[in-house]
Design an enzyme around this catalytic site. Structure first.
Site, short mmCIF file in Angstrom:
data_model
loop_
_atom_site.label_atom_id
_atom_site.label_comp_id
_atom_site.label_asym_id
_atom_site.label_seq_id
_atom_site.Cartn_x
_atom_site.Cartn_y
_atom_site.Cartn_z
N CYS A 115 28.86 64.37 50.50
CA CYS A 115 28.12 65.12 51.18
C CYS A 115 27.50 66.48 51.24
CB CYS A 115 26.39 64.24 52.03
SG CYS A 115 25.58 63.46 51.42
N HIS A 252 21.59 71.01 53.02
CA HIS A 252 21.71 69.28 52.13
C HIS A 252 20.65 68.84 52.16
CE1 HIS A 252 23.06 65.35 51.06
NE2 HIS A 252 23.45 65.15 52.28
N ASN A 282 18.64 61.97 48.40
CA ASN A 282 19.84 62.63 48.72
C ASN A 282 20.90 62.74 47.26
OD1 ASN A 282 22.26 62.78 49.63
ND2 ASN A 282 21.98 61.33 51.54
O1 UT7 Z 1 23.90 62.07 53.12
C1 UT7 Z 1 24.39 62.36 54.35
C2 UT7 Z 1 24.00 61.92 55.48
N1 UT7 Z 1 22.98 61.12 56.18
C3 UT7 Z 1 21.85 60.82 56.52
O2 UT7 Z 1 21.29 62.33 57.22
C4 UT7 Z 1 20.95 59.79 56.59
C5 UT7 Z 1 21.30 59.85 58.23
N2 UT7 Z 1 19.51 58.98 58.76
C6 UT7 Z 1 18.04 58.53 57.80
O3 UT7 Z 1 18.41 59.18 57.18
C7 UT7 Z 1 17.90 57.44 58.70
O4 UT7 Z 1 18.61 56.67 59.75
C8 UT7 Z 1 17.25 56.28 57.50
C9 UT7 Z 1 15.81 56.44 56.68
C10 UT7 Z 1 18.89 55.65 57.11
C11 UT7 Z 1 16.41 55.38 58.70
O5 UT7 Z 1 15.23 55.84 59.03
P1 UT7 Z 1 15.18 55.43 61.29
O6 UT7 Z 1 14.38 56.15 61.57
O7 UT7 Z 1 16.66 55.40 61.42
O8 UT7 Z 1 15.49 53.91 60.69
P2 UT7 Z 1 16.21 52.91 61.34
O9 UT7 Z 1 17.22 52.67 60.29
O10 UT7 Z 1 15.78 52.14 63.00
O11 UT7 Z 1 15.12 51.64 60.93
C12 UT7 Z 1 14.14 50.84 61.35
C13 UT7 Z 1 13.17 49.94 61.56
C14 UT7 Z 1 14.05 48.66 60.79
O12 UT7 Z 1 14.12 47.56 61.30
P3 UT7 Z 1 13.64 46.49 62.75
O13 UT7 Z 1 14.44 46.42 62.65
O14 UT7 Z 1 12.82 47.94 63.67
O15 UT7 Z 1 12.49 45.87 62.29
C15 UT7 Z 1 14.96 48.42 60.22
O16 UT7 Z 1 15.69 46.99 59.20
O17 UT7 Z 1 12.47 49.71 59.75
C16 UT7 Z 1 13.44 49.00 58.94
N3 UT7 Z 1 14.02 49.45 56.64
C17 UT7 Z 1 13.49 49.15 56.36
N4 UT7 Z 1 11.88 48.85 56.62
C18 UT7 Z 1 11.56 49.52 54.94
C19 UT7 Z 1 15.18 50.11 56.67
N5 UT7 Z 1 15.09 50.21 56.22
C20 UT7 Z 1 13.78 50.23 54.80
C21 UT7 Z 1 13.12 50.03 54.23
N6 UT7 Z 1 12.03 50.00 54.07
N7 UT7 Z 1 13.94 50.73 53.03
#
Ligand code: UT7
Length: 325
Positions: A115, A252, A282
């Site tokens: 990225c 980005h 992204n």
């Molecule tokens: O381009 C390179 C750089 N990349 C990035 O910058 C990405 C950086 N990270 C992010 O943008 C975020 O961490 C994400 C958008 C990927 C995830 O957001 P988050 O607030 O960190 O969520 P999380 O991973 O802590 O997940 C929270 C909950 C989990 O459920 P439990 O364990 O709390 O029950 C996940 O299983 O959300 C669940 N979850 C979803 N639910 C519905 C994860 N993906 C999904 C989904 N739909 N697509």
């Protein structure tokens, strides 16, 4: 003091026709539009057609950038393509772009920094120009991430999209101070200790397969805001400018919450941040030139303004460029 500056003389971009909305993804994996919008800001993404390859996207973006620069392809002496999703393992996508543009002179190569690829490519191009080794450089970010996604993994497949953006950088003489047009500072960094937080689980010499994208999103998120705010601080310091003097940040586009968090940390008002993540998701190395082209064409970015480009991605890699438009 007379110096050579790399000035952006043209921008262009291309998005594949097909749009995949969050509602469409609801039909594939256990997710909701509400979760995706709240956690990322993404509403839709573009997906390349089956017969489209990365160089096809890159060539259209490049042709549009050449047109806006008023240059003929034959005047280009270096092509750098930032991509992690090349047409083939080799030759480079850049040489394929070169062939499709009908260019037979100069050089072309790919840069791989995921990225952050566009920042790495722009920094490389700037150094070639400053060294007097190139006059007109095409810098392209082009990706078809939809082909390396695991469409059964809801934690990653909702986040990415396909697209391409390009700029033409042209050598111009400057005075050596920050009133010059062009790239005034750029910084790139990497730290391979974090390679296991964002990677593809395949490769030519390991599995012999292309593999799928894997990410520990929460961990990446934590590093993103810190690294981005810090590297933007570095380029501001290099130019003796303060964050109040920034006219536009073109980041980005990974997650709206990262964009907001970085702006807050830098004390830059959110109105000064160009945001396209809701429409494009992204697009990795393509996201900055896609956003840049939009903001130039709709008249937000105008000559004389201070523009900061910044990115962070797999590796980890991160970096920023400060330009006077
Ligand atoms: O381009 C390179 C750089 N990349 C990035 O910058 C990405 C950086 N990270 C992010 O943008 C975020 O961490 C994400 C958008 C990927 C995830 O957001 P988050 O607030 O960190 O969520 P999380 O991973 O802590 O997940 C929270 C909950 C989990 O459920 P439990 O364990 O709390 O029950 C996940 O299983 O959300 C669940 N979850 C979803 N639910 C519905 C994860 N993906 C999904 C989904 N739909 N697509």
């Amino acid at each position: 003091m007379n110096v050579i500056r790399s000035v952006v003389t043209g921008t262009g971009s291309y998005l594949p026709e097909k749009i995949l909305t969050n509602y469409d993804i609801e039909q594939k994996v256990d997710t909701t539009d509400e979760w995706i919008v709240e956690r990322t800001g993404i509403k839709q993404r573009h997906i390349a057609a089956q017969d489209e390859v990365t160089s096809d996207l890159a060539v259209i973006a490049a042709e549009r950038a050449l047109l806006s620069a008023g240059l003929d392809a034959s005047e280009i002496d270096l092509i750098i393509v930032a991509t992690s999703t090349p047409d083939q393992t080799f030759p480079s996508t850049a040489t394929t772009v070169q062939r499709k543009l009908g260019i037979t002179r100069g050089a072309a190569f790919d840069v791989q920094a995921v990225c952050s690829g566009f920042i790495y490519a722009l920094t490389t191009a700037d150094n070639f120009i400053k060294a007097g080794q190139a006059k007109n450089v095409l810098v392209i970010g082009a990706e078809i991430f939809s082909r390396i996604l695991d469409w059964e993994d809801r934690t990653t497949c909702v986040l990415f999209g396909d697209g391409a953006g390009a700029v033409v950088l042209t050598a111009m003489s400057g005075t050596g101070n920050v009133s010059d047009r062009g790239i005034l500072a750029s910084r790139i960094h990497s730290d391979g200790r974090y390679s296991n937080l964002l990677y593809v689980d395949g490769g030519v010499s390991s599995t012999g397969t292309v593999g799928h994208l894997r990410m520990k999103g929460k961990e990446v998120f934590k590093h993103a805001v810190l690294n981005l705010a810090s590297v933007v601080g570095e380029v501001l310091e290099d130019c003796n400018l303060s964050s109040e003097q920034i006219d536009w940040i073109v980041p980005h586009q990974a997650n709206k919450r990262i964009l907001d968090g970085t702006a807050r940390k830098l004390k830059v008002s959110p109105e000064k941040v160009v945001i396209t993540v809701q429409k494009h998701a992204n697009t990795s190395a393509a996201s900055i030139p896609l956003a840049l082209d939009e903001a130039v064409r709709d008249g937000r970015i105008t000559p004389g303004q201070v523009v900061i480009l910044e990115a962070m991605g797999g590796g980890f890699t991160w970096g920023a460029c400060l330009l006077r438009w």
